[in-house]
Write a protein that holds these residues in place. Structure first.
Motif, PDB file in Angstrom:
ATOM      1  N   PHE A 174       0.781  -1.236   0.000  1.00 38.59           N
ATOM      2  CA  PHE A 174       0.000   0.000   0.000  1.00 38.59           C
ATOM      3  C   PHE A 174       0.815   1.291   0.000  1.00 38.59           C
ATOM      4  O   PHE A 174       0.237   2.379  -0.107  1.00 38.59           O
ATOM      5  CB  PHE A 174      -0.955   0.023   1.204  1.00 38.59           C
ATOM      6  N   SER A 175       2.114   1.232   0.098  1.00 34.67           N
ATOM      7  CA  SER A 175       2.898   2.465   0.182  1.00 34.67           C
ATOM      8  C   SER A 175       2.746   3.321  -1.073  1.00 34.67           C
ATOM      9  O   SER A 175       2.937   2.834  -2.195  1.00 34.67           O
ATOM     10  CB  SER A 175       4.374   2.137   0.376  1.00 34.67           C
ATOM     11  N   PRO A 176       2.458   4.622  -0.921  1.00 31.10           N
ATOM     12  CA  PRO A 176       2.367   5.483  -2.102  1.00 31.10           C
ATOM     13  C   PRO A 176       3.684   5.580  -2.857  1.00 31.10           C
ATOM     14  O   PRO A 176       3.710   5.676  -4.087  1.00 31.10           O
ATOM     15  CB  PRO A 176       1.972   6.849  -1.519  1.00 31.10           C
ATOM     16  N   HIS A 177       4.786   5.546  -2.113  1.00 36.24           N
ATOM     17  CA  HIS A 177       6.096   5.677  -2.754  1.00 36.24           C
ATOM     18  C   HIS A 177       6.450   4.415  -3.542  1.00 36.24           C
ATOM     19  O   HIS A 177       7.063   4.496  -4.611  1.00 36.24           O
ATOM     20  CB  HIS A 177       7.149   5.979  -1.690  1.00 36.24           C
ATOM     21  N   CYS A 178       6.053   3.275  -3.019  1.00 36.52           N
ATOM     22  CA  CYS A 178       6.317   2.021  -3.743  1.00 36.52           C
ATOM     23  C   CYS A 178       5.473   1.923  -5.011  1.00 36.52           C
ATOM     24  O   CYS A 178       5.941   1.414  -6.031  1.00 36.52           O
ATOM     25  CB  CYS A 178       6.089   0.829  -2.825  1.00 36.52           C
TER      26      CYS A 178
ATOM     27  N   ASP B 255       0.373  13.866 -23.484  1.00 34.45           N
ATOM     28  CA  ASP B 255      -0.399  12.825 -24.166  1.00 34.45           C
ATOM     29  C   ASP B 255      -0.225  11.458 -23.512  1.00 34.45           C
ATOM     30  O   ASP B 255      -1.059  10.567 -23.697  1.00 34.45           O
ATOM     31  CB  ASP B 255       0.013  12.738 -25.637  1.00 34.45           C
ATOM     32  N   GLY B 256       0.863  11.274 -22.780  1.00 27.53           N
ATOM     33  CA  GLY B 256       1.118  10.020 -22.074  1.00 27.53           C
ATOM     34  C   GLY B 256       1.662  10.306 -20.694  1.00 27.53           C
ATOM     35  O   GLY B 256       2.082  11.430 -20.390  1.00 27.53           O
ATOM     36  N   PRO B 257       1.669   9.300 -19.811  1.00 28.44           N
ATOM     37  CA  PRO B 257       2.104   9.519 -18.435  1.00 28.44           C
ATOM     38  C   PRO B 257       3.620   9.628 -18.317  1.00 28.44           C
ATOM     39  O   PRO B 257       4.369   9.044 -19.100  1.00 28.44           O
ATOM     40  CB  PRO B 257       1.592   8.275 -17.711  1.00 28.44           C
ATOM     41  N   LEU B 258       4.044  10.390 -17.314  1.00 28.24           N
ATOM     42  CA  LEU B 258       5.436  10.476 -16.903  1.00 28.24           C
ATOM     43  C   LEU B 258       5.506  10.234 -15.396  1.00 28.24           C
ATOM     44  O   LEU B 258       4.480  10.000 -14.748  1.00 28.24           O
ATOM     45  CB  LEU B 258       6.023  11.842 -17.252  1.00 28.24           C
ATOM     46  N   PHE B 259       6.697  10.311 -14.839  1.00 27.49           N
ATOM     47  CA  PHE B 259       6.849  10.059 -13.408  1.00 27.49           C
ATOM     48  C   PHE B 259       5.977  10.995 -12.579  1.00 27.49           C
ATOM     49  O   PHE B 259       5.476  10.601 -11.512  1.00 27.49           O
ATOM     50  CB  PHE B 259       8.316  10.196 -12.994  1.00 27.49           C
ATOM     51  N   ALA B 260       5.756  12.215 -13.055  1.00 26.50           N
ATOM     52  CA  ALA B 260       4.882  13.139 -12.332  1.00 26.50           C
ATOM     53  C   ALA B 260       3.492  12.543 -12.126  1.00 26.50           C
ATOM     54  O   ALA B 260       2.877  12.724 -11.064  1.00 26.50           O
ATOM     55  CB  ALA B 260       4.791  14.469 -13.083  1.00 26.50           C
ATOM     56  N   ASP B 261       2.970  11.834 -13.127  1.00 22.70           N
ATOM     57  CA  ASP B 261       1.674  11.162 -12.963  1.00 22.70           C
ATOM     58  C   ASP B 261       1.736  10.098 -11.875  1.00 22.70           C
ATOM     59  O   ASP B 261       0.802   9.953 -11.072  1.00 22.70           O
ATOM     60  CB  ASP B 261       1.260  10.512 -14.291  1.00 22.70           C
ATOM     61  N   TYR B 262       2.825   9.365 -11.835  1.00 19.67           N
ATOM     62  CA  TYR B 262       2.934   8.264 -10.879  1.00 19.67           C
ATOM     63  C   TYR B 262       3.038   8.769  -9.449  1.00 19.67           C
ATOM     64  O   TYR B 262       2.631   8.082  -8.507  1.00 19.67           O
ATOM     65  CB  TYR B 262       4.123   7.376 -11.228  1.00 19.67           C
ATOM     66  N   ILE B 263       3.566   9.983  -9.276  1.00 20.02           N
ATOM     67  CA  ILE B 263       3.636  10.574  -7.939  1.00 20.02           C
ATOM     68  C   ILE B 263       2.236  10.763  -7.370  1.00 20.02           C
ATOM     69  O   ILE B 263       1.944  10.354  -6.238  1.00 20.02           O
ATOM     70  CB  ILE B 263       4.385  11.923  -7.996  1.00 20.02           C
ATOM     71  N   VAL B 264       1.367  11.383  -8.139  1.00 23.30           N
ATOM     72  CA  VAL B 264       0.007  11.644  -7.653  1.00 23.30           C
ATOM     73  C   VAL B 264      -0.796  10.353  -7.600  1.00 23.30           C
ATOM     74  O   VAL B 264      -1.559  10.112  -6.659  1.00 23.30           O
ATOM     75  CB  VAL B 264      -0.693  12.705  -8.519  1.00 23.30           C
ATOM     76  N   PHE B 265      -0.613   9.494  -8.591  1.00 23.02           N
ATOM     77  CA  PHE B 265      -1.296   8.203  -8.563  1.00 23.02           C
ATOM     78  C   PHE B 265      -0.955   7.455  -7.274  1.00 23.02           C
ATOM     79  O   PHE B 265      -1.839   6.869  -6.640  1.00 23.02           O
ATOM     80  CB  PHE B 265      -0.899   7.346  -9.761  1.00 23.02           C
ATOM     81  N   GLY B 266       0.324   7.454  -6.882  1.00 19.32           N
ATOM     82  CA  GLY B 266       0.723   6.729  -5.679  1.00 19.32           C
ATOM     83  C   GLY B 266      -0.050   7.173  -4.458  1.00 19.32           C
ATOM     84  O   GLY B 266      -0.489   6.345  -3.642  1.00 19.32           O
ATOM     85  N   ALA B 267      -0.245   8.491  -4.320  1.00 25.90           N
ATOM     86  CA  ALA B 267      -0.987   9.007  -3.166  1.00 25.90           C
ATOM     87  C   ALA B 267      -2.441   8.538  -3.183  1.00 25.90           C
ATOM     88  O   ALA B 267      -2.985   8.083  -2.164  1.00 25.90           O
ATOM     89  CB  ALA B 267      -0.915  10.525  -3.150  1.00 25.90           C
TER      90      ALA B 267
END
Length: 229
Positions: free
Chosen positions: A17-21, A177-189
Motif C-alpha cells: 500500500f505504500s504510495p512511494h512504492c 499525451d502520455g504519463p510520466l513520473f509526475a503522474d505516478y507521484i500523484v497516482f501513488g498518493a
C-alpha cells in the motif's frame, strides 16, 4: 538481469500500500522491465538487503541497489535510456519535483488524517505498536485524535485536486499525451487511499477520476491488481 522491488504491506502481503512504492511499480511498468515484488511489514524493512535502507521502496537491479522512489526513477532513466523516459528531459525532472512537493504537502497530510487508523488496523500487532508510537510522535496527537475530522477531510479533498483538474482539462495526463513520473507521484498518493480506506476522494463527473482510472489500467492494469478496501 533479475530485479527485486521491496515494498510495504500489512498482515496481507497481497495488499502492498505504500504510495512511494506504487510510484516505483508504475515506473518499472513504464520502462517495460520485469521484476519480482517482495512486500515487507514495517518491522522487516531494516533487515532487507543487509540493512541497506530504513525505508522502502528498495530496488535491486542485478548487483545494484537503490532506494527512494525519485532516485529509483532517475536511476531507471540513466540505466535504460533506450526505453521510454520517465521525465523526457530536465524540464520533466523539475516538473516532477514540483508535483512531488505539492503531493507531499497537500495530499499526503490529508490522506494521513483520513486513513491513519485504517493503516494501523491493517498491520500485525508488532507493527501496530511501532506505527502507533511513531505516528503519534510525528502527528503530536493520537491516531484517533488525528482522524477525528475524517469525514470533513474526505469532503474537502476534491478541492485539493483542483490544480490537477485544471491541468487535465488540457491533456489526458500530467505528462501530456502520455504519463510520466509526475503522474505516478500523484497516482501513488491516491492509490494509497484507495487500498487502505477505499474512500471516494473525487468530485462528481471529475476529470481526475477519469485520469485515475486510466492510471489503474496502465501496464496490464497493475494498479487494479490490489482491490479497494
Amino acid at each position: 538481469m533479475s530485479r527485486t522491488l521491496y515494498s510495504l504491506c500489512g498482515k496481507d502481503t497481497a495488499r502492498p500500500f505504500s504510495p512511494h512504492c506504487w510510484k516505483t511499480v508504475l515506473s518499472l511498468g513504464h520502462k517495460g522491465l520485469d521484476f519480482e515484488e517482495r512486500p515487507l511489514p514495517f518491522s522487516a524493512i531494516p533487515a532487507a538487503e543487509g540493512g541497506f535502507s530504513k525505508t522502502v521502496p528498495i530496488l535491486r537491479d542485478g548487483d545494484y541497489l537503490v532506494n527512494d522512489s525519485f532516485q529509483i526513477a532517475l536511476y531507471l532513466d540513466e540505466a535504460y535510456p533506450e526505453r521510454p523516459s520517465l521525465f523526457n528531459g530536465e524540464g520533466g525532472k523539475a516538473m516532477a519535483r514540483m508535483i512531488e512537493s505539492w503531493s507531499q504537502t497537500t495530499l499526503h497530510p490529508a490522506i494521513v488524517r483520513i486513513a491513519v487508523v485504517d493503516i494501523h488496523d491493517m498491520l500485525e500487532q508488532k507493527d501496530q505498536v511501532y506505527f502507533r508510537e511513531s505516528r503519534t510522535r510525528a502527528l503530536g496527537k493520537s491516531l484517533e485524535e488525528a482522524s477525528a475530522e475524517r469525514d470533513a477531510e474526505i469532503a474537502a479533498f476534491p478541492q485539493k485536486l483542483e490544480p490537477l483538474r485544471r491541468t487535465l482539462s488540457y491533456q489526458p495526463f500530467i505528462g501530456g499525451d502520455g504519463p510520466l513520473f509526475a503522474d505516478y507521484i500523484v497516482f501513488g498518493a491516491l492509490q494509497w487511499a484507495r487500498i487502505v480506506s477505499g474512500v471516494d476522494l473525487f468530485g462528481a463527473d471529475d476529470p481526475v477520476r477519469e485520469w485515475f482510472e486510466r492510471c489503474l489500467d496502465l501496464y496490464g492494469a497493475r494498479g487494479r491488481s490490489v482491490t479497494p478496501a
